[in-house]
Motif scaffolding. Structure first.
Motif, mmCIF file in Angstrom:
data_model
loop_
_atom_site.group_PDB
_atom_site.id
_atom_site.type_symbol
_atom_site.label_atom_id
_atom_site.label_comp_id
_atom_site.label_asym_id
_atom_site.label_seq_id
_atom_site.Cartn_x
_atom_site.Cartn_y
_atom_site.Cartn_z
ATOM 1 N N ASN A 170 0.824 -1.208 0.000
ATOM 2 C CA ASN A 170 0.000 0.000 0.000
ATOM 3 C C ASN A 170 0.858 1.259 0.000
ATOM 4 O OD1 ASN A 170 -2.453 -1.343 -0.111
ATOM 5 N ND2 ASN A 170 -2.636 -1.475 2.116
ATOM 6 N N GLU A 171 1.946 1.261 0.738
ATOM 7 C CA GLU A 171 2.844 2.423 0.769
ATOM 8 C C GLU A 171 3.512 2.624 -0.587
ATOM 9 O OE1 GLU A 171 5.072 5.742 1.965
ATOM 10 O OE2 GLU A 171 3.195 4.885 2.676
ATOM 11 N N ARG A 174 0.981 4.140 -2.830
ATOM 12 C CA ARG A 174 0.738 5.531 -2.438
ATOM 13 C C ARG A 174 1.846 6.431 -2.980
ATOM 14 N NH1 ARG A 174 2.415 9.187 0.614
ATOM 15 N NH2 ARG A 174 3.976 7.910 1.630
ATOM 16 N N ASP A 218 1.446 6.852 -6.689
ATOM 17 C CA ASP A 218 0.386 7.825 -6.985
ATOM 18 C C ASP A 218 0.883 9.257 -6.792
ATOM 19 O OD1 ASP A 218 -1.391 5.804 -7.622
ATOM 20 O OD2 ASP A 218 -2.377 5.812 -5.653
ATOM 21 N N GLU A 219 1.631 9.503 -5.720
ATOM 22 C CA GLU A 219 2.182 10.836 -5.472
ATOM 23 C C GLU A 219 3.121 11.253 -6.604
ATOM 24 O OE1 GLU A 219 4.125 11.099 -1.706
ATOM 25 O OE2 GLU A 219 2.246 11.058 -0.575
#
Length: 117
Positions: free
Chosen positions: A87-88, A91, A94-95
């Motif tokens: 998940n990290e 994330r 995505d950033e």
């Protein structure tokens, strides 16, 4: 009365500029998408006990586990650490993607950055 097919006040010239800007933005977005697809991001969980690498195509390309985190009596902890690292990584991806697109669009959503409306 306005001329047929045109706009009063010189709009056709502005339309040409807008079209050129839109085409330039489209090329930049295609280049950014290609760069993103080639990008790899690694994230960890559990103080580095689990590392996950994902590609810009949103595929997991590598999972690295430290020996001390592999405990047959605590599979649930390992599952949680893997999930947290995945998940990290997504994330962070995505950033990175949002930052890349923001450079092109000027930070305005919808891909209309820089356009005067």
């Amino acid at each position: 009365m306005a001329k047929r097919g045109g706009f009063p006040g010189g709009m056709p010239g502005n339309m040409n500029n807008l079209m050129k800007q839109a085409q330039r933005m489209q090329r930049q977005m295609e280049e950014a998408q290609k760069e993103l697809e080639e990008k790899e991001i690694t994230a960890s969980a559990g103080g580095g006990a689990v590392e996950v690498t994902v590609s810009g195509k949103r595929e997991i390309t590598k999972i690295k586990l430290s020996e001390e985190v592999v405990d047959p009596d605590d599979i649930e902890m390992l599952e949680d650490l893997v999930m947290a690292a995945v998940n990290e990584a997504f994330r962070q991806l995505d950033e990175y993607s949002e930052a890349s697109m923001s450079k092109i669009t000027g930070g305005i959503g919808g891909g209309l950055g820089g356009l005067p409306f």
